[in-house]
Every structure is written in structure tokens, then in C-alpha cells.
Motif scaffolding. Structure first.
Motif, mmCIF file in Angstrom:
data_model
loop_
_atom_site.group_PDB
_atom_site.id
_atom_site.type_symbol
_atom_site.label_atom_id
_atom_site.label_comp_id
_atom_site.label_asym_id
_atom_site.label_seq_id
_atom_site.Cartn_x
_atom_site.Cartn_y
_atom_site.Cartn_z
ATOM 1 N N ILE A 170 0.922 -1.100 -0.007
ATOM 2 C CA ILE A 170 -0.025 -0.033 0.090
ATOM 3 C C ILE A 170 1.012 1.159 0.088
ATOM 4 O O ILE A 170 1.764 1.278 0.831
ATOM 5 N N ALA A 209 1.831 5.477 -0.485
ATOM 6 C CA ALA A 209 1.596 6.918 -0.118
ATOM 7 C C ALA A 209 1.636 7.634 -1.436
ATOM 8 O O ALA A 209 2.029 7.105 -2.352
ATOM 9 N N TRP A 210 1.114 9.102 -1.168
ATOM 10 C CA TRP A 210 1.152 9.923 -2.621
ATOM 11 C C TRP A 210 2.364 10.551 -3.010
ATOM 12 O O TRP A 210 2.198 11.258 -4.057
ATOM 13 N N ASN A 211 3.355 10.571 -2.352
ATOM 14 C CA ASN A 211 4.628 11.550 -2.421
ATOM 15 C C ASN A 211 5.508 10.909 -3.730
ATOM 16 O O ASN A 211 6.040 11.751 -4.266
ATOM 17 N N ILE A 230 7.623 4.197 -4.556
ATOM 18 C CA ILE A 230 7.128 3.285 -3.643
ATOM 19 C C ILE A 230 6.669 2.080 -4.112
ATOM 20 O O ILE A 230 6.947 0.791 -3.684
ATOM 21 N N SER A 256 -1.862 5.245 -3.538
ATOM 22 C CA SER A 256 -2.717 6.335 -2.643
ATOM 23 C C SER A 256 -3.907 6.560 -3.867
ATOM 24 O O SER A 256 -3.765 6.434 -5.106
ATOM 25 N N GLY A 308 -8.080 2.388 -5.089
ATOM 26 C CA GLY A 308 -9.244 2.764 -4.057
ATOM 27 C C GLY A 308 -8.664 3.530 -2.966
ATOM 28 O O GLY A 308 -7.534 3.871 -2.795
ATOM 29 N N ASP A 309 -9.804 3.879 -2.059
ATOM 30 C CA ASP A 309 -9.343 4.503 -0.844
ATOM 31 C C ASP A 309 -8.938 3.424 0.115
ATOM 32 O O ASP A 309 -8.544 2.406 0.147
ATOM 33 N N GLY A 331 -7.809 -0.523 0.814
ATOM 34 C CA GLY A 331 -6.784 -1.005 1.523
ATOM 35 C C GLY A 331 -6.949 -1.804 2.786
ATOM 36 O O GLY A 331 -6.134 -2.890 3.003
ATOM 37 N N ALA A 332 -7.875 -1.525 3.616
ATOM 38 C CA ALA A 332 -8.182 -2.475 4.654
ATOM 39 C C ALA A 332 -8.721 -3.665 4.273
ATOM 40 O O ALA A 332 -8.399 -4.655 4.744
ATOM 41 N N LEU A 376 3.245 -1.278 4.044
ATOM 42 C CA LEU A 376 2.656 -0.170 3.937
ATOM 43 C C LEU A 376 3.751 1.100 3.956
ATOM 44 O O LEU A 376 4.512 1.080 4.876
ATOM 45 N N THR A 404 -2.482 5.464 10.035
ATOM 46 C CA THR A 404 -2.809 4.366 9.257
ATOM 47 C C THR A 404 -1.998 3.175 9.457
ATOM 48 O O THR A 404 -2.442 1.863 9.488
ATOM 49 N N LYS A 412 -3.295 1.181 12.283
ATOM 50 C CA LYS A 412 -4.669 0.516 11.824
ATOM 51 C C LYS A 412 -4.105 -1.003 11.212
ATOM 52 O O LYS A 412 -4.571 -2.125 11.436
ATOM 53 N N LEU A 419 6.730 4.608 7.973
ATOM 54 C CA LEU A 419 5.425 5.599 8.427
ATOM 55 C C LEU A 419 6.322 6.963 8.421
ATOM 56 O O LEU A 419 7.178 7.230 7.982
#
Ligand code: NDP
Length: 483
Positions: free
Chosen positions: A148, A150-152, A157, A177, A206-207, A211-212, A225, A231, A234, A250
Motif C-alpha cells: 500500500i 502513499a502519494w509523494n 514506492i 494512494s 481505491g481508498d 486498503g483495509a 505499507l 494508518t 490500523k 511511516l
């Protein structure tokens, strides 16, 4: 739409659409235009990706490692050949300037494919002599894994996860993301063109709910992740329930320590790289810049001059050095941090404002006279906002640098190399730099301690997080049973 992909997902070796999924609009943050419209994954799409991974993985794991490596090396060549096009795609999706995306995104992804493609055939176990008997270990893949992002750094990634996962014989289902969904599809296409069998690398959009669902699926044996601490908590809770391993890359609030004897210009360069590259949207940024009393005002003067010379503007213009933030929501969040820092009494040295009438631009911002208790010294901003703090001695700065729940990275600028190594040894951080900052070559393990994460990406260390060890004892004599 300037960047509409062939379909929303890449599943089982082909682009796949399911218009029943919710619409996701990818926005170019420089002007707010919609560049692509896709759909989030429905349960059917997710199930297809996981079923294909379950089907394809055993055969992939059984292949000679050198064959797996060859596929990754070919994919690296394809990314390199498409670098200009992928850079533009990444710029449109993230808003990062083309001057960065040409050198740091697909190019870094290609290096990960080269590195792990290159070492695939060297991933072996051990033999353990036991006198008359012996044992050996096998380094086995987990099976089906989930990634999963991130957007940067979307394609980087995706590659940092896909390359080691596949080299080790796993299958990977990756969810980018929802802010930056496009370049992972290009990676999937490149891997397929390179000869990766269908099902081994699928991309589902998806959102967080998608992911979950991915993380919670019992077919997933390991999760990696890259995202926020919230996140991470979780996702790690879910994997802990199933007693499944997880790698967590993270957030952070990393210290960058500048001693009096440092080369001033180099230290300013490090602070600029560690706060303003990618408009500050980098997890390992050294956002708490501790500068020793003797050089603080000289440091701030050079920093102000150089920060004010940074060229903000059209991210597609090769001369632009800083683009917008990735989204309107992130821009509001960053401006909120700036307002509260001013209200708390931090001294604004430069920046602090939105730039221009459209898009998500924020000027490079430096606060001085920041104290440890201020929000700006404690919370991850994820924007071009640097906090400069003072300090007088080594013992003091080490204690203050470590007084954070995070522990992703840290930097030390000094000409005294004995001090540099002494300080680094005492810093609670997974990745440290001495007289440099934010350099993340694929050969070097990367990751955090404390709330910044678990496990490592890159380097040989990544192999240890994408495989599990099986021990095999071999008896060569008669069995000595007591009964
Ligand atoms: P988020 O944590 O918001 O999201 C990360 C990913 O997780 C997204 O794909 C997101 O989906 C997804 N997600 C959200 N909720 C869940 C859930 N319950 N279960 C599974 N997946 C979920 O982070 P951002 O995208 O906002 O990225 C910024 C953060 O990432 C920063 O804190 C930064 O420090 C960290 N980061 C860390 C890096 C590292 O290597 N250590 C590198 C880069 C960033 P969606 O957002 O699409 O809804």
C-alpha cells in the motif's frame, strides 16, 4: 483528460475496468484540472487480483532465481526507456517539478528493479554443520503479499515494494494512494512487457477501505505499507490479529543537527534538501533543524537568501525548482500549521504564505526561535516548512533530538568525524546521514524505529523482510531414541 489510463486496474496480467466502483478523480495540483477519472476496486476486482496471485505465485517461486531476476532487469530497462513519459505522468499526478521526476521517481524505481533483479540469484540459505549431522536453511517467499503506497513518491514506492517482493518469489497486490493512482499502472504494464507472468503484480485502486479489505484478506501473507502513523497503527493491528508480518514505512519528525564547526554552506544545502525537495513532502525530512548557538544567525541568513531564491512555478517547466503540494486538502493542512506556529510565537524568517491565485503552492517557509514544545517541532507537517531550534552542547541536543515518538531519520553536520559517529550512535533513528541528507540509494537499508516504522526497505535487509527462513535438520546417523 491528459493522463487517462487504459483502465482503472491492472489485474491478472491485463488492464481491467469495473465501473461499479466509486469514481476517483486524479487532479493536477498545479491548476486543479482533472487529468484522469478512474474507479475504485469493487470486491470482485480485489478478489480477481488475489485469486490470480494465489494461482501464479507457486510457479514463480519454483523458477530459477536468475530467471526472476532477468524479468526485473528487463522491466528496469523499460522504465528507463520510458523515463521522460513517466516523469511527466508523475508530475501531473503529484505536482512535483519535472526537474525532480526526471531523476528521482521512475529512475529510482528502475534502480530498485536492477538491484533486486541483480541479487535475486544470490538469495540463499545457510548450511549449519552439526558434527555428524547438519542442517540447512531455505529462504522462502511468503506467498501472496500486499503493498500500500502513499502519494509523494508513487512509482518509487511501488518499485521499492514490487522489486524485492518479486525477486524473492512472492506475488504482490499493490494499492496506490487514491491521490496518485496512475504510475503504478505503468509499472504493472512494464513488468508484463518484461515477461512477468500474469497475476504476480496486480494494481487495484481505491481508498483506505480498499486498503483495509486487502490487508484483512486471509490470502495475504505479508503486508508492506508506506503511509502515516495513524494508518500504520490500523494496518499493523489487522496484521497482528492474523499474526502476519508487516513492514511499516511511516512518518517522522527527524532532527538535523548542525554543529558550530560544520561547513555552513553544506549544512544549509542539507537543510534545504531535507525540507524543500518535493515541496517538503518526504517522510524522512529533517524538519527539526537544531543549529548550535555560535552559527545560528549566520545559518539563518544564508538559509533565508537561498530559500527565497527557490523558483516556484509550473511543474512542467524544467527551470522550476518547487511545485505545488499534492492536494488542496494538504495545502490547507500545511497553512494551518504555519498559522499556529506564528500564533505560538515562532519567528517567521521567510515564506509562510500561499503563492499565486490558483493551485496548491506554498512558499518555502522557515521558522526560527522554535521551542521543543511547539506543535511545529512535534507534528509532521509534510510540506515546505522548516523549524530551526537552537542548542548549546552535544549532550543537550542528543537528548532533545531523541525526545520524539518518531525515529525515522536523523542528520549531523560537523567537521569533527569522531563527534559525528559518536552522536549518530546515540540517535534513535533508523536512517542517519553524516554531512549529507535524504540520500536514499537502493543499496542502503531504509526505515524507521519507534513510531516511524518496522522492517526495512532496500539493501539486503529488504530480502530479510520479503522471505521467511525454513530450517531443515538432516540426520546422517542412526536415530538415537530413548524409549
Ligand atoms: P496515509 O496513511 O493517509 O495513506 C497511505 C496509504 O494507506 C494510502 O494508499 C491510503 O489510502 C491507505 N490507507 C488509508 N487507510 C487505510 C486502512 N485503514 N487500511 C489500509 N490502507 C489504508 O498516508 P498519505 O498517503 O497521506 O502519505 C503521507 C504519509 O506517508 C506521511 O505521514 C509520510 O510521512 C508517510 N510516508 C512515509 C514514508 C516512509 O518511507 N517512511 C515515505 C512516504 C510517505 P488512500 O489515501 O488512497 O485513501
Amino acid at each position: 483528460m491528459r493522463a487517462q489510463p487504459a483502465a482503472s486496474h491492472f489485474v491478472d496480467g491485463a488492464f481491467r475496468e469495473d465501473t461499479a466502483g466509486p469514481v476517483i478523480r486524479s487532479v493536477y495540483p498545479a491548476d486543479g484540472s482533472v487529468i484522469a477519472e478512474i474507479h475504485g476496486a469493487t470486491p470482485a476486482v480485489l478478489d480477481a487480483a488475489l485469486s490470480a496471485a494465489v494461482r501464479a505465485q507457486p510457479d514463480w517461486a519454483a523458477r530459477r532465481p536468475v530467471e526472476r531476476g532477468r524479468v526485473l532487469l528487463r522491466a528496469a530497462e523499460i522504465l528507463r526507456a520510458r523515463n521522460a513519459e513517466l516523469a511527466e505522468l508523475e508530475t501531473l499526478d503529484t505536482g512535483k517539478p519535472i526537474a525532480e521526476t526526471l531523476v528521482a521517481d521512475a529512475a529510482s524505481g528502475a534502480e530498485a528493479l536492477e538491484y533486486f533483479g541483480g541479487i535475486a540469484a544470490a538469495i540463499t540459505g545457510q548450511t549449519i554443520p552439526l558434527g555428524n549431522d547438519f542442517a540447512y536453511t531455505l529462504r522462502e517467499p511468503f506467498g501472496v503479499c500486499a503493498g500500500i503506497g502513499a502519494w509523494n513518491y508513487p512509482i518509487q514506492i511501488a518499485c521499492w515494494k514490487a522489486a524485492p517482493a518479486l525477486a524473492c518469489g512472492n506475488a504482490l497486490v499493490f494499492k496506490p494512494s487514491e491521490l496518485t493512482p496512475l504510475s503504478a499502472l505503468a509499472l504493472a504494464e512494464a513488468l508484463a512487457q518484461a515477461g512477468l507472468p500474469a497475476g504476480l503484480f496486480s494494481v487495484v485502486q481505491g481508498d483506505g477501505a480498499v486498503g483495509a479489505a486487502l490487508v484483512g484478506d486471509p490470502r495475504v501473507a505479508k503486508v508492506s505499507l508506506t503511509g502515516s502513523v495513524a494508518t500504520g497503527r490500523k494496518v499493523y493491528t489487522t496484521t497482528a490479529e492474523g499474526l502476519r508480518p508487516a513492514t511499516m514505512e511511516l512518518g517522522g519528525k527527524s532532527p538535523l543537527i548542525v554543529f558550530d564547526d560544520a561547513d555552513l554552506e553544506d549544512a544549509v544545502s542539507g537543510a534545504i534538501l531535507g525540507n524543500f525537495y518535493s515541496a517538503g513532502q518526504i517522510c524522512s525530512n529533517g524538519t527539526r533543524v537544531f543549529v548550535q548557538d555560535g552559527i545560528r544567525e549566520a545559518f539563518l541568513a544564508r538559509l533565508k537568501a537561498r530559500a527565497e531564491a527557490i523558483r516556484l512555478g509550473d511543474p512542467l517547466d524544467p527551470a522550476t525548482q518547487m511545485g505545488p503540494l499534492a492536494s488542496a486538502a494538504q495545502t490547507e493542512r500545511v497553512l494551518g500549521f504555519i498559522e499556529r506556529a506564528r500564533a505560538a510565537g515562532a519567528r517567521l524568517v521567510t515564506g509562510g504564505t500561499r503563492r499565486g491565485s490558483e493551485g496548491c503552492f506554498v512558499s518555502p517557509t522557515v521558522f526560527a526561535d522554535v521551542t521543543d514544545a511547539m506543535e511545529i517541532a512535534q507534528e509532521e507537517v509534510f510540506g515546505p516548512v522548516m523549524a530551526v531550534l537552537g542548542f548549546s552542547c552535544e549532550t543537550e541536543v542528543i537528548a532533545r533530538a531523541n525526545a520524539s515518538p518518531y525515529g525515522l531519520a536523523a542528520g549531523v553536520f560537523t567537521r569533527d568525524l569522531a563527534r559525528a559517529h559518536r552522536v549518530v550512535a546515540r540517535l534513535q533513528a533508523g536512517t542517519c546521514w553524516i554531512n549529507s541528507y535524504n540520500i536514499t540509494p537502493v543499496e542502503m537499508p531504509f526505515g524507521g524505529v519507534k513510531a516511524s516504522g518496522l522492517g526495512r526497505e532496500n539493501g539486503w535487509a529488504a530480502v530479510e523482510h520479503w522471505t521467511r527462513v525454513k530450517s531443515v535438520h538432516v540426520g546422517l546417523g542412526s536415530v538415537d531414541a530413548p524409549y
